[in-house]
Design a protein around this motif. Structure first.
Motif, mmCIF file in Angstrom:
data_model
loop_
_atom_site.group_PDB
_atom_site.id
_atom_site.type_symbol
_atom_site.label_atom_id
_atom_site.label_comp_id
_atom_site.label_asym_id
_atom_site.label_seq_id
_atom_site.Cartn_x
_atom_site.Cartn_y
_atom_site.Cartn_z
ATOM 1 N N THR A 19 0.836 -1.223 0.066
ATOM 2 C CA THR A 19 0.039 0.099 0.060
ATOM 3 C C THR A 19 0.849 1.271 0.269
ATOM 4 N N GLU A 20 2.108 1.155 0.778
ATOM 5 C CA GLU A 20 2.918 2.198 0.783
ATOM 6 C C GLU A 20 3.553 2.566 -0.740
ATOM 7 N N ASP A 21 3.978 1.679 -1.308
ATOM 8 C CA ASP A 21 4.721 1.710 -2.723
ATOM 9 C C ASP A 21 3.668 2.215 -3.620
ATOM 10 N N TRP A 22 2.332 1.680 -3.497
ATOM 11 C CA TRP A 22 1.075 2.326 -4.163
ATOM 12 C C TRP A 22 0.630 3.573 -4.168
ATOM 13 N N GLY A 50 -9.075 -1.515 2.576
ATOM 14 C CA GLY A 50 -9.027 -2.523 1.348
ATOM 15 C C GLY A 50 -8.936 -1.976 0.076
ATOM 16 N N ALA A 51 -8.671 -0.656 0.029
ATOM 17 C CA ALA A 51 -8.783 0.131 -1.061
ATOM 18 C C ALA A 51 -7.785 -0.189 -2.360
ATOM 19 N N SER A 56 -5.132 -6.347 0.796
ATOM 20 C CA SER A 56 -5.791 -6.931 1.887
ATOM 21 C C SER A 56 -7.101 -6.742 1.805
ATOM 22 N N ALA A 57 -8.107 -7.354 2.267
ATOM 23 C CA ALA A 57 -9.606 -7.452 2.135
ATOM 24 C C ALA A 57 -9.845 -6.166 3.103
ATOM 25 N N ASP A 213 -0.453 -19.885 -0.410
ATOM 26 C CA ASP A 213 -0.622 -19.157 0.615
ATOM 27 C C ASP A 213 -0.462 -17.420 -0.140
ATOM 28 N N HIS A 214 -1.151 -16.691 0.142
ATOM 29 C CA HIS A 214 -1.201 -15.431 -0.077
ATOM 30 C C HIS A 214 -0.171 -14.731 0.677
ATOM 31 N N LEU A 215 1.003 -14.279 0.310
ATOM 32 C CA LEU A 215 2.222 -13.927 0.954
ATOM 33 C C LEU A 215 2.761 -12.826 -0.015
#
Length: 238
Positions: A19-22, A50-51, A56-57, A213-215
């Protein structure tokens, strides 16, 4: 006998940036400047709502977006409206509409996505064995440029995208369509994904299912490599 494989996209083959990079990329594109404190607070709210598509949801869902959220991947318009609405609900610095647009555009760019370390090797091994591959994704935009940029497109035989079909996983139609495009019966096509509900819907059609796994991309193990064992011994070529 497994003769074909369907893969989910986000969290299975590739992972979205943080999210920070985005947020940083969106701010750079719009020329908006924030203090460190404002940046951290905005990133925190975007995570809470969750934008970030593929992230993440939502932990908080505005009531006016609840119905739209459940069917966000059925069309491009619904996908944009759902995620744009979450970004605005989280609270963005002015000009809000301009930054919301930049953020949505950013998540569709190849630079925002990174393949997992085992994605390329797994897809190349499947290609070597002659096992056809489909990408089956709940998504509101064309992900093919992402695969082309990362050198993976030539390893995929078919793309079945929810917004193009008008239905989203776990609807059996999306999995049936993928099997038909691979030319194989469902019982011979393995579904690989990270979402027990959405990707697990393939089981209703008779497809075997393997979960990963979503990692983050730098975390191991991820779970793609073991699926090769599910294919059984390599069949000799004539």
């Amino acid at each position: 006998m497994i003769r074909g494989v369907m893969f989910d996209f986000s969290g299975t083959l590739l992972r979205i940036e943080s999210t920070e990079d985005w947020l940083g990329a969106g701010l750079a594109a719009t020329g908006i400047r924030l203090s460190d404190e404002e940046f951290r607070a905005t990133a925190g709210r975007l995570t809470e709502y969750g934008a970030l598509p593929g992230g993440s949801a939502p932990r908080r869902m505005p009531a006016h977006l609840e119905a739209l959220w459940t069917e966000r991947d059925v069309s491009a318009g619904q996908h944009r409206a759902a995620y744009g609405g979450l970004a605005l609900a989280a609270g963005l610095p002015e000009p809000e509409p301009e930054l919301a647009q930049a953020l949505y555009d950013r998540h569709m760019s190849p630079a925002a996505w990174r393949p997992y370390p085992d994605t390329g090797p797994t897809l190349r091994e499947l290609r070597r064995r002659g096992v056809p591959v489909a990408v089956v994704s709940n998504i509101g935009w064309d992900l093919r440029p992402i695969f082309r940029t990362h050198g993976l497109d030539e390893l995929v035989d078919a793309y079945v995208l929810s917004y193009e079909l008008g239905v989203q996983k776990p609807d059996p139609l999306i999995f049936r369509t993928a099997c038909e495009r691979l030319g194989l019966p469902p019982a011979e096509v393995l579904m690989v994904g990270d979402d027990r509900t959405a990707d697990g819907g393939a089981a209703a059609l008779g497809c075997p299912v393997h979960f990963v796994d979503h990692l983050p991309v730098d975390r191991r193990p991820h779970g793609l490599t073991p699926l090769l064992d599910l294919l059984g011994p390599e069949r000799p070529t004539a």
